[in-house]
Design a protein around this motif. Structure first.
Motif, PDB file in Angstrom:
ATOM      1  N   MET A 189       0.840  -1.197   0.000  1.00 63.45           N
ATOM      2  CA  MET A 189       0.000   0.000   0.000  1.00 63.45           C
ATOM      3  C   MET A 189       0.870   1.238   0.000  1.00 63.45           C
ATOM      4  SD  MET A 189      -3.118   0.744   2.574  1.00 63.45           S
ATOM      5  CE  MET A 189      -4.179   2.165   2.422  1.00 63.45           C
ATOM      6  N   HIS A 190       0.691   2.078  -1.026  1.00 55.12           N
ATOM      7  CA  HIS A 190       1.471   3.302  -1.138  1.00 55.12           C
ATOM      8  C   HIS A 190       0.798   4.434  -0.368  1.00 55.12           C
ATOM      9  CE1 HIS A 190       4.209   2.043  -4.503  1.00 55.12           C
ATOM     10  NE2 HIS A 190       3.326   1.062  -4.498  1.00 55.12           N
ATOM     11  N   GLN A 191       1.599   5.404   0.020  1.00 57.31           N
ATOM     12  CA  GLN A 191       1.076   6.573   0.725  1.00 57.31           C
ATOM     13  C   GLN A 191       0.079   7.292  -0.167  1.00 57.31           C
ATOM     14  OE1 GLN A 191       4.139   9.116   2.243  1.00 57.31           O
ATOM     15  NE2 GLN A 191       2.734  10.766   2.725  1.00 57.31           N
ATOM     16  N   GLY A 192      -1.078   7.611   0.379  1.00 51.40           N
ATOM     17  CA  GLY A 192      -2.127   8.293  -0.366  1.00 51.40           C
ATOM     18  C   GLY A 192      -3.311   7.392  -0.669  1.00 51.40           C
ATOM     19  N   ALA A 193      -3.096   6.098  -0.726  1.00 45.78           N
ATOM     20  CA  ALA A 193      -4.187   5.157  -0.981  1.00 45.78           C
ATOM     21  C   ALA A 193      -5.110   5.113   0.231  1.00 45.78           C
ATOM     22  CB  ALA A 193      -3.629   3.769  -1.264  1.00 45.78           C
ATOM     23  N   THR A 194      -6.420   4.967  -0.019  1.00 46.93           N
ATOM     24  CA  THR A 194      -7.371   4.916   1.092  1.00 46.93           C
ATOM     25  C   THR A 194      -8.298   3.712   0.962  1.00 46.93           C
ATOM     26  OG1 THR A 194      -9.029   6.297  -0.002  1.00 46.93           O
ATOM     27  CG2 THR A 194      -7.392   7.434   1.361  1.00 46.93           C
ATOM     28  N   ILE A 195      -8.680   3.186   2.135  1.00 49.93           N
ATOM     29  CA  ILE A 195      -9.642   2.085   2.212  1.00 49.93           C
ATOM     30  C   ILE A 195     -10.684   2.467   3.252  1.00 49.93           C
ATOM     31  CG2 ILE A 195      -9.998  -0.327   2.807  1.00 49.93           C
ATOM     32  CD1 ILE A 195      -7.046  -0.796   2.097  1.00 49.93           C
ATOM     33  N   ASP A 196     -11.954   2.457   2.837  1.00 53.05           N
ATOM     34  CA  ASP A 196     -13.056   2.688   3.763  1.00 53.05           C
ATOM     35  C   ASP A 196     -13.766   1.351   3.914  1.00 53.05           C
ATOM     36  OD1 ASP A 196     -15.082   3.574   5.349  1.00 53.05           O
ATOM     37  OD2 ASP A 196     -16.017   4.867   3.839  1.00 53.05           O
ATOM     38  N   GLY A 197     -13.226   0.520   4.786  1.00 49.92           N
ATOM     39  CA  GLY A 197     -13.747  -0.826   4.978  1.00 49.92           C
ATOM     40  C   GLY A 197     -12.805  -1.611   5.865  1.00 49.92           C
ATOM     41  N   GLU A 198     -13.059  -2.876   5.991  1.00 49.22           N
ATOM     42  CA  GLU A 198     -12.275  -3.747   6.865  1.00 49.22           C
ATOM     43  C   GLU A 198     -11.184  -4.446   6.061  1.00 49.22           C
ATOM     44  OE1 GLU A 198     -13.192  -7.861   9.196  1.00 49.22           O
ATOM     45  OE2 GLU A 198     -14.655  -6.234   9.449  1.00 49.22           O
ATOM     46  N   LEU A 199      -9.982  -4.490   6.625  1.00 42.79           N
ATOM     47  CA  LEU A 199      -8.859  -5.213   6.020  1.00 42.79           C
ATOM     48  C   LEU A 199      -8.753  -6.569   6.689  1.00 42.79           C
ATOM     49  CD1 LEU A 199      -5.954  -2.615   5.822  1.00 42.79           C
ATOM     50  CD2 LEU A 199      -6.863  -3.942   3.938  1.00 42.79           C
ATOM     51  N   ARG A 200      -8.730  -7.641   5.870  1.00 43.83           N
ATOM     52  CA  ARG A 200      -8.595  -8.980   6.425  1.00 43.83           C
ATOM     53  C   ARG A 200      -7.548  -9.754   5.649  1.00 43.83           C
ATOM     54  NH1 ARG A 200     -13.760 -10.960   5.241  1.00 43.83           N
ATOM     55  NH2 ARG A 200     -14.634  -8.911   5.132  1.00 43.83           N
ATOM     56  N   HIS A 201      -6.620 -10.360   6.395  1.00 44.06           N
ATOM     57  CA  HIS A 201      -5.634 -11.233   5.767  1.00 44.06           C
ATOM     58  C   HIS A 201      -6.333 -12.524   5.391  1.00 44.06           C
ATOM     59  CE1 HIS A 201      -2.232 -14.098   5.588  1.00 44.06           C
ATOM     60  NE2 HIS A 201      -1.690 -13.092   4.938  1.00 44.06           N
ATOM     61  N   ARG A 202      -6.103 -12.987   4.176  1.00 38.66           N
ATOM     62  CA  ARG A 202      -6.735 -14.212   3.670  1.00 38.66           C
ATOM     63  C   ARG A 202      -6.207 -15.404   4.429  1.00 38.66           C
ATOM     64  NH1 ARG A 202      -5.707 -18.049   0.223  1.00 38.66           N
ATOM     65  NH2 ARG A 202      -5.459 -18.165  -1.859  1.00 38.66           N
ATOM     66  N   GLN A 203      -7.093 -16.187   4.974  1.00 39.20           N
ATOM     67  CA  GLN A 203      -6.718 -17.394   5.696  1.00 39.20           C
ATOM     68  C   GLN A 203      -6.644 -18.549   4.718  1.00 39.20           C
ATOM     69  OE1 GLN A 203      -5.882 -17.386   8.920  1.00 39.20           O
ATOM     70  NE2 GLN A 203      -6.236 -15.195   8.895  1.00 39.20           N
ATOM     71  N   VAL A 204      -5.465 -19.073   4.523  1.00 35.35           N
ATOM     72  CA  VAL A 204      -5.293 -20.210   3.631  1.00 35.35           C
ATOM     73  C   VAL A 204      -5.698 -21.462   4.385  1.00 35.35           C
ATOM     74  CG1 VAL A 204      -3.648 -21.512   2.241  1.00 35.35           C
ATOM     75  CG2 VAL A 204      -3.405 -19.036   2.464  1.00 35.35           C
ATOM     76  N   ALA A 205      -6.597 -22.214   3.795  1.00 37.05           N
ATOM     77  CA  ALA A 205      -7.042 -23.453   4.442  1.00 37.05           C
ATOM     78  C   ALA A 205      -5.901 -24.463   4.367  1.00 37.05           C
ATOM     79  CB  ALA A 205      -8.281 -23.989   3.755  1.00 37.05           C
TER      80      ALA A 205
END
Length: 133
Positions: free
Chosen positions: A103-119
Motif C-alpha cells: 500500500m502506497h502513501q495516499g491510498a485509502t480504504i473505507d472498509g475492513e482489512l482482512r488477511h486471507r486465511q489459507v485453508a
C-alpha cells in the motif's frame, strides 16, 4: 535479483477510457480497466490472473483476482488471492481480503482489512488396528 517472483500473466483484455460496461465481467489471465464497470469483476480460478484498475477507472461491484493492482476507485469488496497493490490514488469503499498487501502513501480504504486465511490441509489420521486377541 527478484528470487521467487512469478512471471505475470499477459494482459489480453482492455476496458478503455470512456467505455462503460454494465454487468458481470469474467476474465482469465490479465485484464486492464481504464473505463467504468458497473458489476462484478471476477478472474477465472483455473489460471493465475492479473487485474489492473488504472487511475481514471471506476468499478462498482465485487473485485476478485489473483494479483490486483489498483490506482482508481472501487466501490465494493476486493479479494486478492496473491498480491494486492494499492497505488497512491487508489480509493476503495468496501472490505478488502488479501494474501499479501503493498500500500502506497495516499491510498485509502473505507472498509475492513482482512488477511486471507489459507485453508491448511490437515494430515490424514490413520489408526492402527488393535492387536487384541
Amino acid at each position: 535479483m527478484w528470487f521467487g517472483k512469478k512471471k505475470q500473466p499477459p494482459i489480453r483484455s482492455l476496458i478503455g477510457e470512456g467505455t462503460a460496461v454494465h454487468g458481470e465481467l469474467r476474465f482469465s489471465e490479465g485484464l486492464r480497466i481504464d473505463g467504468e464497470v458497473h458489476g462484478d469483476v471476477v478472474a477465472s480460478a483455473d489460471h493465475p490472473s492479473l487485474l489492473v484498475i488504472s487511475e481514471n477507472a471506476r468499478v462498482h461491484g465485487k473485485v476478485m483476482a489473483g494479483h490486483v493492482i489498483i490506482n482508481g476507485e472501487v466501490h465494493g469488496p476486493v479479494h486478492s488471492d496473491e498480491l494486492l497493490e494499492l497505488q497512491p490514488k487508489a480509493r476503495i469503499v468496501g472490505d478488502v481480503c488479501y494474501e499479501a498487501l503493498e500500500m502506497h502513501q495516499g491510498a485509502t480504504i473505507d472498509g475492513e482489512l482482512r488477511h486471507r486465511q489459507v485453508a491448511e490441509e490437515k494430515p490424514v489420521l490413520k489408526l492402527a488396528a488393535s492387536n487384541e486377541v
